[in-house]
Motif scaffolding. Structure first.
Motif, PDB file in Angstrom:
ATOM      1  N   GLU A 251       0.800  -1.126   0.035  1.00 59.68           N
ATOM      2  CA  GLU A 251       0.094  -0.040   0.060  1.00 59.68           C
ATOM      3  C   GLU A 251       1.012   1.273  -0.011  1.00 59.68           C
ATOM      4  O   GLU A 251       0.552   2.324  -0.655  1.00 59.68           O
ATOM      5  CB  GLU A 251      -0.812   0.030   1.328  1.00 59.68           C
ATOM      6  CG  GLU A 251      -2.036  -1.123   1.276  1.00 59.68           C
ATOM      7  CD  GLU A 251      -2.961  -0.799   0.151  1.00 59.68           C
ATOM      8  OE1 GLU A 251      -3.267   0.370  -0.299  1.00 59.68           O
ATOM      9  OE2 GLU A 251      -3.708  -1.752  -0.165  1.00 59.68           O
ATOM     10  N   ILE A 252       2.177   1.236   0.797  1.00 60.04           N
ATOM     11  CA  ILE A 252       2.806   2.446   0.715  1.00 60.04           C
ATOM     12  C   ILE A 252       3.508   2.562  -0.691  1.00 60.04           C
ATOM     13  O   ILE A 252       3.815   3.563  -1.104  1.00 60.04           O
ATOM     14  CB  ILE A 252       4.096   2.027   1.913  1.00 60.04           C
ATOM     15  CG1 ILE A 252       3.383   2.223   3.224  1.00 60.04           C
ATOM     16  CG2 ILE A 252       5.112   3.070   1.593  1.00 60.04           C
ATOM     17  CD1 ILE A 252       4.330   2.063   4.207  1.00 60.04           C
ATOM     18  N   GLY A 253       3.658   1.607  -1.324  1.00 54.10           N
ATOM     19  CA  GLY A 253       4.187   1.626  -2.643  1.00 54.10           C
ATOM     20  C   GLY A 253       5.542   1.941  -2.731  1.00 54.10           C
ATOM     21  O   GLY A 253       6.288   2.377  -3.804  1.00 54.10           O
ATOM     22  N   PHE A 254       6.581   1.223  -2.077  1.00 49.22           N
ATOM     23  CA  PHE A 254       7.924   1.471  -2.155  1.00 49.22           C
ATOM     24  C   PHE A 254       8.522   0.353  -1.543  1.00 49.22           C
ATOM     25  O   PHE A 254       8.167  -0.108  -0.242  1.00 49.22           O
ATOM     26  CB  PHE A 254       8.255   2.823  -1.650  1.00 49.22           C
ATOM     27  CG  PHE A 254      10.085   3.317  -1.730  1.00 49.22           C
ATOM     28  CD1 PHE A 254      10.205   3.725  -2.707  1.00 49.22           C
ATOM     29  CD2 PHE A 254      10.648   2.902  -0.536  1.00 49.22           C
ATOM     30  CE1 PHE A 254      11.769   4.000  -3.093  1.00 49.22           C
ATOM     31  CE2 PHE A 254      12.184   3.119  -0.831  1.00 49.22           C
ATOM     32  CZ  PHE A 254      12.622   3.770  -2.194  1.00 49.22           C
ATOM     33  N   ILE A 255       9.805  -0.245  -2.092  1.00 45.59           N
ATOM     34  CA  ILE A 255      10.782  -1.292  -1.370  1.00 45.59           C
ATOM     35  C   ILE A 255      11.826  -0.354  -1.124  1.00 45.59           C
ATOM     36  O   ILE A 255      12.689  -0.051  -2.263  1.00 45.59           O
ATOM     37  CB  ILE A 255      10.552  -2.391  -2.531  1.00 45.59           C
ATOM     38  CG1 ILE A 255       9.336  -3.230  -2.300  1.00 45.59           C
ATOM     39  CG2 ILE A 255      11.734  -3.349  -1.938  1.00 45.59           C
ATOM     40  CD1 ILE A 255       9.095  -4.476  -3.290  1.00 45.59           C
ATOM     41  N   ASN A 256      12.518  -0.710  -0.177  1.00 46.18           N
ATOM     42  CA  ASN A 256      13.706  -0.071   0.188  1.00 46.18           C
ATOM     43  C   ASN A 256      14.848  -1.006  -0.327  1.00 46.18           C
ATOM     44  O   ASN A 256      15.783  -0.697  -0.812  1.00 46.18           O
ATOM     45  CB  ASN A 256      13.957   0.219   1.741  1.00 46.18           C
ATOM     46  CG  ASN A 256      15.206   1.057   2.080  1.00 46.18           C
ATOM     47  OD1 ASN A 256      15.594   1.763   1.156  1.00 46.18           O
ATOM     48  ND2 ASN A 256      15.532   0.869   3.305  1.00 46.18           N
ATOM     49  N   ASN A 257      14.722  -2.284   0.240  1.00 46.51           N
ATOM     50  CA  ASN A 257      15.954  -3.178   0.080  1.00 46.51           C
ATOM     51  C   ASN A 257      15.382  -4.524  -0.594  1.00 46.51           C
ATOM     52  O   ASN A 257      14.708  -5.390   0.192  1.00 46.51           O
ATOM     53  CB  ASN A 257      16.636  -3.607   1.333  1.00 46.51           C
ATOM     54  CG  ASN A 257      17.890  -4.415   1.161  1.00 46.51           C
ATOM     55  OD1 ASN A 257      17.978  -5.098   0.091  1.00 46.51           O
ATOM     56  ND2 ASN A 257      18.541  -4.838   2.099  1.00 46.51           N
ATOM     57  N   PRO A 258      15.014  -4.627  -1.763  1.00 45.56           N
ATOM     58  CA  PRO A 258      14.620  -5.855  -2.272  1.00 45.56           C
ATOM     59  C   PRO A 258      14.820  -7.043  -1.800  1.00 45.56           C
ATOM     60  O   PRO A 258      13.980  -8.059  -1.620  1.00 45.56           O
ATOM     61  CB  PRO A 258      14.943  -5.792  -3.739  1.00 45.56           C
ATOM     62  CG  PRO A 258      15.345  -4.314  -4.233  1.00 45.56           C
ATOM     63  CD  PRO A 258      15.933  -3.760  -2.756  1.00 45.56           C
ATOM     64  N   GLU A 259      16.365  -7.452  -1.436  1.00 42.90           N
ATOM     65  CA  GLU A 259      16.751  -8.760  -0.836  1.00 42.90           C
ATOM     66  C   GLU A 259      15.875  -9.203   0.384  1.00 42.90           C
ATOM     67  O   GLU A 259      15.769 -10.373   0.696  1.00 42.90           O
ATOM     68  CB  GLU A 259      18.207  -8.616  -0.467  1.00 42.90           C
ATOM     69  CG  GLU A 259      19.047  -8.439  -1.855  1.00 42.90           C
ATOM     70  CD  GLU A 259      20.457  -8.490  -1.556  1.00 42.90           C
ATOM     71  OE1 GLU A 259      20.946  -8.619  -0.287  1.00 42.90           O
ATOM     72  OE2 GLU A 259      21.369  -8.215  -2.465  1.00 42.90           O
ATOM     73  N   ASN A 260      15.330  -8.107   1.254  1.00 48.79           N
ATOM     74  CA  ASN A 260      14.404  -8.655   2.083  1.00 48.79           C
ATOM     75  C   ASN A 260      13.193  -9.326   2.112  1.00 48.79           C
ATOM     76  O   ASN A 260      12.700  -9.892   2.940  1.00 48.79           O
ATOM     77  CB  ASN A 260      14.001  -7.270   3.005  1.00 48.79           C
ATOM     78  CG  ASN A 260      15.246  -6.519   3.722  1.00 48.79           C
ATOM     79  OD1 ASN A 260      16.270  -7.089   3.751  1.00 48.79           O
ATOM     80  ND2 ASN A 260      15.300  -5.153   3.907  1.00 48.79           N
ATOM     81  N   TYR A 261      12.654  -9.186   0.508  1.00 50.27           N
ATOM     82  CA  TYR A 261      11.529 -10.027   0.237  1.00 50.27           C
ATOM     83  C   TYR A 261      11.854 -11.252  -0.609  1.00 50.27           C
ATOM     84  O   TYR A 261      10.747 -12.108  -0.824  1.00 50.27           O
ATOM     85  CB  TYR A 261      10.771  -8.931  -0.672  1.00 50.27           C
ATOM     86  CG  TYR A 261      10.534  -7.683  -0.063  1.00 50.27           C
ATOM     87  CD1 TYR A 261       9.352  -7.380   0.732  1.00 50.27           C
ATOM     88  CD2 TYR A 261      11.510  -6.731  -0.042  1.00 50.27           C
ATOM     89  CE1 TYR A 261       9.028  -6.321   1.513  1.00 50.27           C
ATOM     90  CE2 TYR A 261      11.434  -5.473   0.821  1.00 50.27           C
ATOM     91  CZ  TYR A 261      10.246  -5.106   1.533  1.00 50.27           C
ATOM     92  OH  TYR A 261      10.063  -4.142   2.084  1.00 50.27           O
ATOM     93  N   LEU A 262      12.855 -11.357  -1.020  1.00 52.68           N
ATOM     94  CA  LEU A 262      13.165 -12.796  -1.805  1.00 52.68           C
ATOM     95  C   LEU A 262      12.885 -14.038  -1.118  1.00 52.68           C
ATOM     96  O   LEU A 262      12.298 -14.994  -2.113  1.00 52.68           O
ATOM     97  CB  LEU A 262      14.612 -12.774  -2.401  1.00 52.68           C
ATOM     98  CG  LEU A 262      15.032 -11.571  -3.168  1.00 52.68           C
ATOM     99  CD1 LEU A 262      16.293 -11.572  -3.607  1.00 52.68           C
ATOM    100  CD2 LEU A 262      13.970 -11.437  -4.384  1.00 52.68           C
ATOM    101  N   ALA A 263      13.111 -14.119   0.002  1.00 57.10           N
ATOM    102  CA  ALA A 263      12.671 -15.370   1.027  1.00 57.10           C
ATOM    103  C   ALA A 263      11.192 -15.774   0.893  1.00 57.10           C
ATOM    104  O   ALA A 263      10.794 -17.016   0.550  1.00 57.10           O
ATOM    105  CB  ALA A 263      13.223 -15.223   2.277  1.00 57.10           C
ATOM    106  N   PHE A 264      10.415 -14.765   0.568  1.00 63.36           N
ATOM    107  CA  PHE A 264       9.049 -15.081   0.491  1.00 63.36           C
ATOM    108  C   PHE A 264       8.589 -15.706  -0.742  1.00 63.36           C
ATOM    109  O   PHE A 264       7.500 -16.174  -0.848  1.00 63.36           O
ATOM    110  CB  PHE A 264       8.151 -13.857   0.577  1.00 63.36           C
ATOM    111  CG  PHE A 264       8.437 -13.358   1.857  1.00 63.36           C
ATOM    112  CD1 PHE A 264       7.597 -13.867   3.059  1.00 63.36           C
ATOM    113  CD2 PHE A 264       9.102 -12.173   2.311  1.00 63.36           C
ATOM    114  CE1 PHE A 264       7.468 -13.168   4.492  1.00 63.36           C
ATOM    115  CE2 PHE A 264       9.179 -11.340   3.627  1.00 63.36           C
ATOM    116  CZ  PHE A 264       8.535 -12.018   4.642  1.00 63.36           C
TER     117      PHE A 264
END
Length: 347
Positions: A251-264
């Motif tokens: 909803e915020i529409g911004f990703i700061n560090n993409p690597e934090n999301y790869l595990a999902f």
């Protein structure tokens, strides 16, 4: 014996007739009073709405004639104030309404607040909140120490959030009354920014239901400053907290560090895989393509569908899907890719 029965029936008929006449007269009198009250309210509004406009908008000192002399005139003021707060409210108007209410309406609402009637107490608290009558905050605290309903407690929390932030935090962090997630969200959405920031800093100390509501609220605020707090929540063991945090970040529409999301991408929870497929819309396809291809082969139809939609958002998405079809052997993924290409799935 028959004569006695006839007399009894006649007496009964007379009594019933008298009762019906009495009820009819009562309803007529009540209706006349209601019409009279409405007329007095309308008369006050009609007579003084221009004075109030000049005071609230133009900054002209208020005419002493607007000071209410009866309950009906106070209701007239409520009508006028509520209209301004709903349609034209700004800091200046709110401040003037608050000053006037604290001086001239305080005693009226105090009496309602001390009433044995639940509806009168609730009515008082609604207007104390709307008109910002902070001079009654201590009286609200006294009410809060009594045995009150859930609705009253909820309204008191709204009042505390305006006038006594420490007491509000105390009730949120430690309370015998557990609110629903919907109630918490309704409460948090209208909090002053400073108080919402304080709660966000204390997010790990909040009751679980309140924590869920706060995460949703941060997403609805769409403020990038809340992103670090939400990213911390991605490490929590509670699945619901992780899912809600992913949704709020989307909803915020911004990703700061993409690597934090790869595990999902390979999460055992399909809702998390779905959310990361949505979040990849915020990143270039050149980075997310290999991960989206994995999600395109997901066992969940919803995840496959979202992965295809995300790819189609990118200008090179159609080409990427066509190339994927050529080298893939996953029948379900190919079907989804063809569906996206053929129907032009909307993102």
């Amino acid at each position: 014996m028959i004569q006695i029965s006839i007399k009894f029936v006649l007496l009964l008929i007379c009594l019933l007739t008298l009762l019906l006449v009495s009820i009819g007269l009562y309803l007529i009198i009540k209706r006349v009073k209601e019409v009279k009250i409405k007329a007095e309210i309308a008369s006050y509004v009609s007579k003084h709405e221009e004075n109030w406009r000049r005071f609230l908008i133009e900054g002209v000192p208020f005419n002493p004639e607007v000071i209410p002399k009866s309950r009906e005139e106070i209701i007239g003021i409520e009508v006028i104030f509520s209209t301004y707060l709903k349609n034209l409210s700004n800091e200046s108007i709110q401040e003037k309404i608050s000053q006037f209410s604290n001086e001239y309406l305080k005693d009226f609402y105090l009496k309602l607040l001390q009433s044995k009637s639940w509806s009168k107490r609730m009515n008082a608290m609604f207007h104390i909140e709307d008109f910002k009558i902070d001079s009654l905050e201590k009286d609200c605290e006294k009410l809060g120490k009594k045995r009150i309903s859930r609705e009253e407690y909820f309204q008191l929390l709204k009042i505390y959030s305006l006038f006594n932030k420490n007491l509000f935090l105390q009730h949120i962090l430690i309370s015998n009354v557990q609110l629903s997630e919907y109630e918490y969200k309704k409460l948090l959405l209208n909090l002053p920014a400073e108080l919402l920031d304080t709660l966000t800093d204390k997010i790990t100390d909040l009751p679980k239901t309140c924590r869920y509501a706060l995460i949703d609220t941060l997403g609805l605020k769409r403020d990038i400053e809340y992103l670090p707090h939400l990213e911390v929540q991605l490490q929590q063991e509670d699945i619901e907290i992780r899912i809600k945090s992913l949704r709020a970040i989307y909803e915020i529409g911004f990703i700061n560090n993409p690597e934090n999301y790869l595990a999902f991408v390979k999460s055992p929870v399909w809702e998390e895989r779905l959310m990361v497929a949505k979040l990849f819309q915020l990143l270039p396809l050149s980075y997310t393509l290999p991960h989206l291809e994995i999600l395109l082969e997901d066992e969940s139809w919803w995840v496959r569908s979202q992965a295809a939609k995300t790819m189609m958002r990118d200008k090179s998405g159609r080409t990427s899907l066509e190339e994927y079809i050529e080298h893939s052997s996953d029948r379900y993924a190919i079907d989804m890719a063809n569906e996206a290409l053929g129907k032009g799935l909307k993102p």
